[in-house]
Design a protein around this motif. Structure first.
Motif, PDB file in Angstrom:
ATOM      1  N   TYR A 236     -32.781 -36.738  40.277  1.00  0.00           N
ATOM      2  CA  TYR A 236     -31.663 -37.034  39.383  1.00  0.00           C
ATOM      3  C   TYR A 236     -30.551 -36.022  39.626  1.00  0.00           C
ATOM      4  O   TYR A 236     -30.815 -34.828  39.854  1.00  0.00           O
ATOM      5  N   THR A 237     -29.304 -36.495  39.538  1.00  0.00           N
ATOM      6  CA  THR A 237     -28.136 -35.619  39.620  1.00  0.00           C
ATOM      7  C   THR A 237     -27.273 -35.853  38.393  1.00  0.00           C
ATOM      8  O   THR A 237     -26.946 -36.997  38.069  1.00  0.00           O
ATOM      9  N   ILE A 238     -26.920 -34.763  37.702  1.00  0.00           N
ATOM     10  CA  ILE A 238     -26.065 -34.836  36.516  1.00  0.00           C
ATOM     11  C   ILE A 238     -24.784 -34.077  36.821  1.00  0.00           C
ATOM     12  O   ILE A 238     -24.820 -32.881  37.157  1.00  0.00           O
ATOM     13  N   SER A 239     -23.656 -34.768  36.721  1.00  0.00           N
ATOM     14  CA  SER A 239     -22.352 -34.143  36.948  1.00  0.00           C
ATOM     15  C   SER A 239     -21.580 -34.086  35.636  1.00  0.00           C
ATOM     16  O   SER A 239     -21.515 -35.080  34.901  1.00  0.00           O
ATOM     17  N   ILE A 240     -21.019 -32.924  35.330  1.00  0.00           N
ATOM     18  CA  ILE A 240     -20.230 -32.715  34.106  1.00  0.00           C
ATOM     19  C   ILE A 240     -18.845 -32.239  34.533  1.00  0.00           C
ATOM     20  O   ILE A 240     -18.712 -31.201  35.194  1.00  0.00           O
ATOM     21  N   LEU A 241     -17.811 -33.004  34.150  1.00  0.00           N
ATOM     22  CA  LEU A 241     -16.455 -32.687  34.597  1.00  0.00           C
ATOM     23  C   LEU A 241     -15.435 -33.269  33.627  1.00  0.00           C
ATOM     24  O   LEU A 241     -15.740 -34.201  32.867  1.00  0.00           O
ATOM     25  N   HIS A 242     -14.233 -32.725  33.657  1.00  0.00           N
ATOM     26  CA  HIS A 242     -13.146 -33.242  32.828  1.00  0.00           C
ATOM     27  C   HIS A 242     -12.675 -34.590  33.368  1.00  0.00           C
ATOM     28  O   HIS A 242     -12.617 -34.808  34.576  1.00  0.00           O
ATOM     29  N   SER A 243     -12.331 -35.487  32.446  1.00  0.00           N
ATOM     30  CA  SER A 243     -11.778 -36.772  32.842  1.00  0.00           C
ATOM     31  C   SER A 243     -10.318 -36.600  33.258  1.00  0.00           C
ATOM     32  O   SER A 243      -9.712 -35.544  33.039  1.00  0.00           O
ATOM     33  N   SER A 244      -9.744 -37.649  33.827  1.00  0.00           N
ATOM     34  CA  SER A 244      -8.348 -37.590  34.261  1.00  0.00           C
ATOM     35  C   SER A 244      -7.385 -37.473  33.087  1.00  0.00           C
ATOM     36  O   SER A 244      -6.233 -37.071  33.270  1.00  0.00           O
ATOM     37  N   SER A 245      -7.829 -37.823  31.864  1.00  0.00           N
ATOM     38  CA  SER A 245      -6.951 -37.760  30.696  1.00  0.00           C
ATOM     39  C   SER A 245      -7.108 -36.474  29.898  1.00  0.00           C
ATOM     40  O   SER A 245      -6.455 -36.299  28.866  1.00  0.00           O
ATOM     41  N   SER A 246      -7.957 -35.559  30.357  1.00  0.00           N
ATOM     42  CA  SER A 246      -8.190 -34.314  29.625  1.00  0.00           C
ATOM     43  C   SER A 246      -6.973 -33.401  29.721  1.00  0.00           C
ATOM     44  O   SER A 246      -6.349 -33.278  30.787  1.00  0.00           O
ATOM     45  N   ASP A 247      -6.637 -32.730  28.601  1.00  0.00           N
ATOM     46  CA  ASP A 247      -5.459 -31.862  28.542  1.00  0.00           C
ATOM     47  C   ASP A 247      -5.786 -30.382  28.635  1.00  0.00           C
ATOM     48  O   ASP A 247      -4.950 -29.583  29.063  1.00  0.00           O
ATOM     49  N   THR A 248      -6.995 -29.999  28.183  1.00  0.00           N
ATOM     50  CA  THR A 248      -7.253 -28.572  27.985  1.00  0.00           C
ATOM     51  C   THR A 248      -8.751 -28.303  28.032  1.00  0.00           C
ATOM     52  O   THR A 248      -9.560 -29.211  28.273  1.00  0.00           O
ATOM     53  N   ASP A 249      -9.137 -27.049  27.797  1.00  0.00           N
ATOM     54  CA  ASP A 249     -10.536 -26.640  27.882  1.00  0.00           C
ATOM     55  C   ASP A 249     -11.388 -27.298  26.792  1.00  0.00           C
ATOM     56  O   ASP A 249     -10.905 -27.559  25.679  1.00  0.00           O
ATOM     57  N   ALA A 250     -12.671 -27.531  27.125  1.00  0.00           N
ATOM     58  CA  ALA A 250     -13.657 -27.997  26.150  1.00  0.00           C
ATOM     59  C   ALA A 250     -14.550 -26.823  25.780  1.00  0.00           C
ATOM     60  O   ALA A 250     -14.942 -26.029  26.640  1.00  0.00           O
ATOM     61  N   PHE A 251     -14.888 -26.721  24.492  1.00  0.00           N
ATOM     62  CA  PHE A 251     -15.666 -25.588  24.015  1.00  0.00           C
ATOM     63  C   PHE A 251     -17.027 -26.034  23.477  1.00  0.00           C
ATOM     64  O   PHE A 251     -17.217 -27.180  23.068  1.00  0.00           O
ATOM     65  N   ASP A 252     -17.969 -25.074  23.517  1.00  0.00           N
ATOM     66  CA  ASP A 252     -19.301 -25.268  22.932  1.00  0.00           C
ATOM     67  C   ASP A 252     -19.939 -26.575  23.410  1.00  0.00           C
ATOM     68  O   ASP A 252     -20.511 -27.341  22.630  1.00  0.00           O
TER      69      ASP A 252
END
Length: 450
Positions: A236-252
């Protein structure tokens, strides 16, 4: 007059008691015209003027500038009242957080007045905030203010600084603009007057948006379409990344990937982090759930995901030999995140509004409000059983196939072969049933075998 009331109308009357007009031949043109004569001029005393400006926001960095704010972020404003010379009776400042944007008042931070100004409150430090409508409206009673200065070139001012918060409400979404407004009210000539409305510069709402992508391989081939059975290699491969519509950092950000029981001997084999921070030691499989475990500490199971950063985790294992033939192996990866770093203390950042919180993923994917969540599912198909049946021999040589159908004589014996393909799996109460058509009967002559 230092006692002139701001906004009041002052009337100046000119009076002509009498006059005469005689021309050069002695004719009196004013004969019969009675005086005196009067005329009025009305002057309105200058009124207070309000200015409002944005001082800045709580978080300032390359992906959250001083005119941008995430949900739950604090915003600081300055209100300046230019007080005219004379008396401003019952001077009040009305600050609106609700009419022009979804914000709420948090705190009254400071007040500074020019030394030429005095108030019936005794001192401007006695000014308090009267908060109504869940922090949407605030009134500051400045008392009756007297400006004793006589220099028109030097304005006298009262400056207030206040803090508001971007509310966690449905109306606040990425790209929205928050505008704060203020005005002054004062009494003159038996009426309450108000200054023009002053609006601040806008604050732009920004939001993080994160995707999780789940992929699988069986024996090194993408699944689906690849299928497998027991003891086959499964990754299994899990990728975590910002979408193209993201504006800023994600927390917690938290990861919860409950691995299927059909995936045995799982091992975290690789971690790729474009931020150069995480490795395999920062993940853990705890009670069958893949999660963050920073530095191996299972209770430290969240990260901050900076805009543009991507994390890829790979797990290797096998398909359990105890699967049922044809069973689907379903696996879903889930993530949640928040708009602010850490847990705000207090959670409600404004004591006047219960919506003054950070935005979370508590409502799940597609939630109405707290929708900072995403999930992705991969389904692997396993090999099912198969069955084929063929004619091996018949007892009479003169019968034969016609149009691919075996023609048999009455009383002729036909022998069949049944072949069942069974994958590496486990099935309970397995049996093989041969349904003979009408006209055939089973000849139990001891030749049937497995």
């Amino acid at each position: 007059d230092q006692g002139a009331v701001a906004g009041s109308k002052q009337i100046d009357t000119g009076k002509l008691e009498s006059y005469r007009a005689i021309n050069n031949i002695g004719v009196d043109w004013t004969e019969g015209v009675d005086g005196p004569f009067t005329d009025d001029a009305t002057v309105t005393i200058a009124t207070p003027i309000v200015e409002k400006r944005l001082l800045g926001t709580e978080i300032v960095n390359p992906v959250n500038e001083d005119n941008e704010a995430v949900i739950g972020e604090l915003v600081e404003y300055e209100i300046t009242v230019i007080v005219p010379e004379g008396v401003s009776t019952n001077l009040n400042v009305l600050d609106s957080f609700g009419d022009f944007g979804d914000m709420a008042f948090v705190s009254f931070d400071s007040i500074v007045a020019s030394p030429e100004l005095t108030t019936t409150l005794g001192d401007f430090s006695n000014v308090t905030a009267n908060v109504t409508n869940n922090g949407q409206n605030v009134r500051f009673d400045l008392g009756t203010v007297t400006n004793s200065d006589t220099d028109n070139q030097q304005p006298e001012t009262i400056t207030l600084t206040v803090t508001g918060v971007v509310l966690n409400v449905v109306d606040n979404q990425s790209g929205d603009q928050e505008v704060n407004a203020a005005l002054a009210t004062f009494d003159a000539d038996g009426a309450t007057l108000q200054s023009p409305v002053a609006k601040s510069e806008p604050v732009f709402v920004i939001e993080p948006d994160v995707d999780v992508i789940k992929e699988a391989t069986v024996n090194g081939n993408a699944a689906p379409p690849e299928i497998g059975d027991g003891n086959d290699a499964l990754s299994y491969t899990i990728s975590i990344l910002h979408s193209s519509s993201s504006d800023t950092d994600a927390f917690d950000l938290v990861l919860a990937d409950r691995l299927p029981t059909e995936f045995i001997t799982p091992v975290i084999t690789s971690v790729t982090d474009t931020g150069g921070i995480l490795d395999t030691g920062d993940f853990d499989i705890n009670q069958g759930i893949l999660q963050f475990a920073i530095n191996g500490v299972t209770t430290d199971n969240s990260i901050n995901l900076e805009l543009g950063r991507e994390i890829v985790v790979t797990l290797d294992g096998e398909i359990s030999p105890l699967i049922v033939p044809g069973q689907q192996i379903v696996n879903t990866a889930n993530i949640q995140w928040t708009s602010l770093d850490g847990v705000p203390d207090p959670a409600e950042r404004s004591p006047f509004n219960p919506d003054s919180t950070e935005r979370t993923g508590a409502d799940g994917v597609g939630g109405r409000l707290n929708d900072y969540a995403d999930s992705d599912t991969v389904i692997i198909n396993t090999i099912d059983t198969s069955l084929s049946k063929s004619i091996v021999a018949t007892s009479e040589a003169h019968t034969q196939f016609v149009n691919n159908n075996e023609r048999l004589a009455i009383g002729e014996i036909v022998r069949y072969r049944l072949v069942s393909l069974f994958p590496e799996a486990q099935a309970e109460e397995l049996f093989l049933r041969d349904l003979l058509p009408n006209g055939l009967s089973f000849l139990n002559d001891g030749t049937a075998k497995v």
